[in-house]
Design a protein around this motif. Structure first.
Motif, PDB file in Angstrom:
ATOM      1  N   ILE A  77       0.919  -1.241  -0.024  1.00  0.00           N
ATOM      2  CA  ILE A  77       0.080   0.046  -0.008  1.00  0.00           C
ATOM      3  C   ILE A  77       0.759   1.196   0.030  1.00  0.00           C
ATOM      4  CG2 ILE A  77      -1.709   1.250   1.118  1.00  0.00           C
ATOM      5  CD1 ILE A  77      -2.437  -1.289   2.467  1.00  0.00           C
ATOM      6  N   PHE A  78       0.780   2.156  -1.011  1.00  0.00           N
ATOM      7  CA  PHE A  78       1.740   3.206  -1.024  1.00  0.00           C
ATOM      8  C   PHE A  78       1.090   4.455  -1.738  1.00  0.00           C
ATOM      9  CE2 PHE A  78       2.307   0.790  -4.850  1.00  0.00           C
ATOM     10  CZ  PHE A  78       2.606   1.761  -5.798  1.00  0.00           C
ATOM     11  N   GLU A 124      -0.646   4.928  11.428  1.00  0.00           N
ATOM     12  CA  GLU A 124      -1.487   6.163  10.903  1.00  0.00           C
ATOM     13  C   GLU A 124      -0.692   6.951  10.124  1.00  0.00           C
ATOM     14  OE1 GLU A 124      -4.392   8.411  13.764  1.00  0.00           O
ATOM     15  OE2 GLU A 124      -2.726   9.589  13.673  1.00  0.00           O
ATOM     16  N   VAL A 125      -1.110   7.426   9.044  1.00  0.00           N
ATOM     17  CA  VAL A 125      -0.602   8.308   8.170  1.00  0.00           C
ATOM     18  C   VAL A 125      -1.462   9.676   7.994  1.00  0.00           C
ATOM     19  CG1 VAL A 125       0.267   8.904   5.652  1.00  0.00           C
ATOM     20  CG2 VAL A 125       0.502   6.323   6.867  1.00  0.00           C
ATOM     21  N   LYS A 178      -0.462  -5.291   7.136  1.00  0.00           N
ATOM     22  CA  LYS A 178      -0.573  -5.125   5.734  1.00  0.00           C
ATOM     23  C   LYS A 178       0.065  -3.601   5.178  1.00  0.00           C
ATOM     24  CE  LYS A 178      -3.066  -8.547   5.295  1.00  0.00           C
ATOM     25  NZ  LYS A 178      -2.649  -9.904   4.850  1.00  0.00           N
ATOM     26  N   PHE A 179       0.748  -3.173   6.152  1.00  0.00           N
ATOM     27  CA  PHE A 179       1.405  -1.824   6.016  1.00  0.00           C
ATOM     28  C   PHE A 179       2.919  -1.984   5.582  1.00  0.00           C
ATOM     29  CE2 PHE A 179       3.770   2.227   6.831  1.00  0.00           C
ATOM     30  CZ  PHE A 179       2.914   3.201   6.147  1.00  0.00           C
ATOM     31  N   GLN A 180       3.316  -1.366   4.417  1.00  0.00           N
ATOM     32  CA  GLN A 180       4.731  -1.568   4.055  1.00  0.00           C
ATOM     33  C   GLN A 180       5.235  -0.287   3.374  1.00  0.00           C
ATOM     34  OE1 GLN A 180       6.707  -4.779   2.169  1.00  0.00           O
ATOM     35  NE2 GLN A 180       7.202  -3.465   0.586  1.00  0.00           N
ATOM     36  N   PHE A 181       6.066   0.619   4.060  1.00  0.00           N
ATOM     37  CA  PHE A 181       6.367   1.896   3.711  1.00  0.00           C
ATOM     38  C   PHE A 181       7.794   1.534   2.849  1.00  0.00           C
ATOM     39  CE2 PHE A 181       9.373   5.493   4.393  1.00  0.00           C
ATOM     40  CZ  PHE A 181       8.696   6.604   3.715  1.00  0.00           C
TER      41      PHE A 181
END
Length: 237
Positions: free
Chosen positions: A79-80, A203-204, A227-230
């Motif tokens: 997710i980006f 949180e973004v 499920k978050f990848q930065f």
């Protein structure tokens, strides 16, 4: 979909399929690509800029554009946000969006400061859940300046607001300021993201701008921790 986005996706697909696999790992020059895709130099530059941001290609001044030796790992669901051209997308899976709430409100002091608008100015408040392969992954609360971003409806909200802004409203999204932090899941996270009472979230917080420097969006996106990848790709100039 903007033409530069279509071109960027096609070049990325070619790279993944080994179309540009000469010994130098170099892709054709901009003029050749412009002729092939029947587009302007500016459109091609924007398309290639997207690939540079993703860490797929790099430019070597005076020599051309080359494919990175090691491409980004796409084995996970990623997710980006892509800030440079204002495209936010969820990829690598069947993506769906559910609109939970959509209404017109009037800016309080906090929103007037975030969006640099007068208090009591009309603002769209939008609450959406993003799904990948029918699994909830992001809960987004978004506020948009309703005098600038006009004509939004449920159908648009179920797809890409940014594509609508650029393709229909003809506004150029140029940048975004982000803060990424960790937090504990709250009642909404538990309800809409299928999290447990003690599960963390990422949180973004973001303020996004069009190319005249005007803020058009303030948003808080709550991501499932699993499920978050930065991913960050930096270029030294």
């Amino acid at each position: 979909m903007p033409k530069y986005k279509e071109i960027s996706d096609e070049i990325k697909l070619r790279i993944e399929n080994g179309v540009y696999s000469d010994k130098n790992n170099q892709i054709p020059d901009e003029i050749s690509l412009c002729n092939e895709f029947n587009c302007s130099r500016m459109t091609m530059k924007k398309a290639l800029d997207l690939l540079v941001l993703d860490g797929i290609i790099y430019r070597k001044r005076g020599h051309g554009t080359f494919i990175m030796d090691k491409l980004p790992d796409n084995s996970k669901i990623n997710i980006f946000d892509r800030d440079l051209n204002g495209l936010t997308r969820l990829s690598h899976g069947n993506v769906k969006t559910k609109v939970l709430d959509f209404k017109l409100i009037f800016a309080d002091t906090n929103l007037s400061n975030k969006l640099n608008i007068d208090e009591n100015s009309p603002v769209y408040e939008i609450l959406r859940v993003r799904y990948i392969n029918n699994e909830p992954v992001v809960l987004e609360k978004t506020f948009m300046d309703a005098t600038l971003i006009t004509g939004i409806n449920h159908s648009i909200l179920e797809h890409s607001i940014y594509d609508y802004i650029e393709s229909t409203l003809k506004l150029k999204i140029s940048s975004a300021n982000k803060i990424i932090r960790s937090d504990k899941s709250n009642k909404e996270d538990i309800k809409y993201l299928n999290l447990g009472n003690h599960d963390p979230v990422l949180e973004v917080e973001q303020i996004a701008y069009i190319n005249n420097g005007k803020a058009f969006e303030y948003s808080i996106a709550r991501h499932r921790y699993d499920k978050f990848q930065f991913t960050s790709f930096s270029v030294r100039v």
